[in-house]
Design an enzyme around this catalytic site. Structure first.
Site, PDB file in Angstrom:
ATOM      1  N   ASP A  39       2.121   7.626   4.959  1.00  0.00           N
ATOM      2  CA  ASP A  39       2.174   6.342   4.898  1.00  0.00           C
ATOM      3  C   ASP A  39       1.366   5.955   3.459  1.00  0.00           C
ATOM      4  OD1 ASP A  39       2.645   3.572   5.217  1.00  0.00           O
ATOM      5  OD2 ASP A  39       0.571   3.370   5.689  1.00  0.00           O
ATOM      6  N   ASP A  68       0.476   2.491   2.329  1.00  0.00           N
ATOM      7  CA  ASP A  68      -0.615   1.158   2.150  1.00  0.00           C
ATOM      8  C   ASP A  68      -1.459   1.290   3.287  1.00  0.00           C
ATOM      9  OD1 ASP A  68       0.643  -0.471   0.083  1.00  0.00           O
ATOM     10  OD2 ASP A  68       2.258  -0.080   1.156  1.00  0.00           O
TER      11      ASP A  68
END
Length: 228
Positions: free
Chosen positions: A8, A10
């Site tokens: 991922d 953020d």
């Protein structure tokens, strides 16, 4: 054996929370100076626009397009779109990128995984262009072999189809893929339910109430991946 690690972006590879705070402060100052909107008013309008677009668009990746959010705010207030939509868009992302720095250990863990011959990828709900800009700014893009965005997959995490696309791009079986992210529901449970391995990145400390695999530092991935 883990052949691919998918990250991922953020609040995993960098702190979105800190960078967003700086960007939103700049945006609020602009709204007050150029549009005559108080900080409280602008924050309220921003939240209203988010709710409206979420209800209208659902899981569409375009929900993350801030150009549409600012357009909606201005339209609802009867304010001119020019030059403010593009100015606000550029201000937000320019400030966020300038305030972004890689998470502790991010560069080193990517380098070491790459040296081991591990395929590296990104799995993100955001639109592709801005995630490429972030990864470039963070100095992480050269390590990545592929990127899957919700814009490309047509669905957001934790949908099974999103993780299937990640494994397809990694050219690995799902059991050979490890997904790393900060969201227990989207990143970890989504990946596990889709048949991938997953680890919950929690730099703030382990959650004793949760049985899902957890790490507090990205460098811990090296030992974690070896153990699978």
């Amino acid at each position: 054996m883990i052949k691919a690690v998918i990250f991922d972006v953020d609040n995993t590879l960098y702190s979105y929370t800190k960078a967003h705070e700086a960007a939103f402060q700049a945006l609020t100052a602009y709204a007050e100076k150029e549009l005559g909107l108080s900080a409280d008013m602008f924050e309220r309008l921003h939240k209203e626009a988010e709710r409206e677009l979420k209800a209208y668009m659902g899981e569409a990746a375009a929900f993350h397009n801030r150009c549409i959010r600012y357009q909606t705010i201005l339209e609802r207030r009867g304010l001119p779109l020019s030059p403010h939509v593009l100015a606000m868009y550029d201000l937000y992302w320019g400030t966020l990128l300038a305030a972004s720095a890689p998470s502790d250990g991010a560069v080193e863990v990517l380098r070491k995984l790459k040296e081991r011959g591990v395929c590296l990828g990104v799995g993100t709900d955001m639109t592709a262009r801005m995630q490429f800009k972030k990864l470039e700014r963070l100095g992480l893009l050269p390590y990545m072999d592929f990127l899957v965005s919700s814009e490309e997959a047509g669905v957001e995490k934790p949908a099974e189809a999103f993780f299937a696309r990640c494994a397809e791009k990694a050219d690995c079986r799902r059991t050979e893929c490890l997904f790393v992210g900060d969201s227990l529901e989207k990143d970890v449970r989504g990946a596990l339910n889709a048949g991938l391995h997953a680890v919950w990145y929690r730099p703030q400390g382990l959650c004793a109430q949760e049985t899902a695999p957890q790490i507090t530092a990205l460098m811990q991935l090296l030992r974690f991946a070896e153990a699978l």
